[in-house]
Design an enzyme around this catalytic site. Structure first.
Site, PDB file in Angstrom:
ATOM      1  NE  ARG A  23      -3.672  -0.369   2.328  1.00 33.13           N
ATOM      2  CZ  ARG A  23      -3.954  -1.307   3.213  1.00 33.13           C
ATOM      3  NH1 ARG A  23      -3.456  -1.263   4.431  1.00 33.13           N
ATOM      4  NH2 ARG A  23      -4.753  -2.312   2.901  1.00 33.13           N
ATOM      5  CG  ASN A  87      -0.428  -0.529  10.508  1.00 34.34           C
ATOM      6  OD1 ASN A  87      -1.348  -1.225  10.104  1.00 34.34           O
ATOM      7  ND2 ASN A  87      -0.382   0.785  10.295  1.00 34.34           N
ATOM      8  CG  ASP A 103       1.002  -4.474   7.383  1.00 38.35           C
ATOM      9  OD1 ASP A 103       0.737  -5.571   7.913  1.00 38.35           O
ATOM     10  OD2 ASP A 103       0.223  -3.515   7.390  1.00 38.35           O
ATOM     11  CG  ASP A 107      -3.432  -4.258  11.556  1.00 41.33           C
ATOM     12  OD1 ASP A 107      -2.355  -3.687  11.337  1.00 41.33           O
ATOM     13  OD2 ASP A 107      -4.033  -4.946  10.717  1.00 41.33           O
TER      14      ASP A 107
END
Length: 177
Positions: A23, A87, A103, A107
């Site tokens: 992302r 995150n 990542d 979360d």
């Protein structure tokens, strides 16, 4: 390590453990940058997903990235208070005009009353197996989940409401130019 200049726009790149870009946030304003952390802010910024879809963030957000922690924190300013999205991630690097991190799926969503929910444990288990997260990585990430929960309970760092408000006020001064 180079650091971005205060007031400058940067991008944020999130990757997966296998190196695939996950992302990208198109523009975030740097509010503070040192060798160990970057604090940035954005509002209605365009986000590009790895599958080509795009969307625009809905509210102002203050983003906290660290080189000494395996997480980053986003404080989203909404009408009912600050909502946080944490995150579990690698420490960031700053390279080619972007904050970059990996990542690791887990979360924590934190509500204005400081209650929280751990998210995406199933996704973490799947990706841990698919991408061969080493055992040491698993221990590091779960230790950082515990550290985040402690910070939430103590309202330390980004979880101090006044902290987010102060950075948001600084962001507004940059937007007025």
């Amino acid at each position: 390590m180079a650091v971005p200049n205060q007031g400058s726009p940067i991008k944020i790149h999130s990757y997966k453990h296998n190196g695939q870009l996950h992302r990208t946030w198109q523009e975030t304003t740097v509010l503070k940058a040192t060798k160990t952390r970057v604090i940035g802010a954005n509002d209605r910024t365009r986000v590009l997903e790895s599958d080509g879809r795009t969307w625009v963030t809905r509210e102002p957000a203050i983003c906290f990235f660290y080189t000494k922690h395996w997480f980053n924190v986003i404080g989203m300013l909404r009408d009912d208070g600050v909502h946080y999205y944490c995150n579990l991630s690698s420490p960031f690097i700053y390279e080619a005009g972007a904050v970059k991190y990996i990542d690791y799926d887990l979360d924590i969503k934190v509500f204005p009353d400081m209650t929280y929910t751990l998210l995406d444990e199933d996704e973490y288990k799947i990706h841990r197996k698919q991408m061969n997260y080493p055992d040491v990585m698993d221990r590091i990430l779960w230790n950082n989940v515990s550290q985040l929960i402690q910070m939430i309970h103590q309202r330390k760092g980004p979880f101090a409401y006044e902290h987010v408000e102060r950075w948001y006020e600084m962001f507004l001064t940059y937007r007025s130019f």
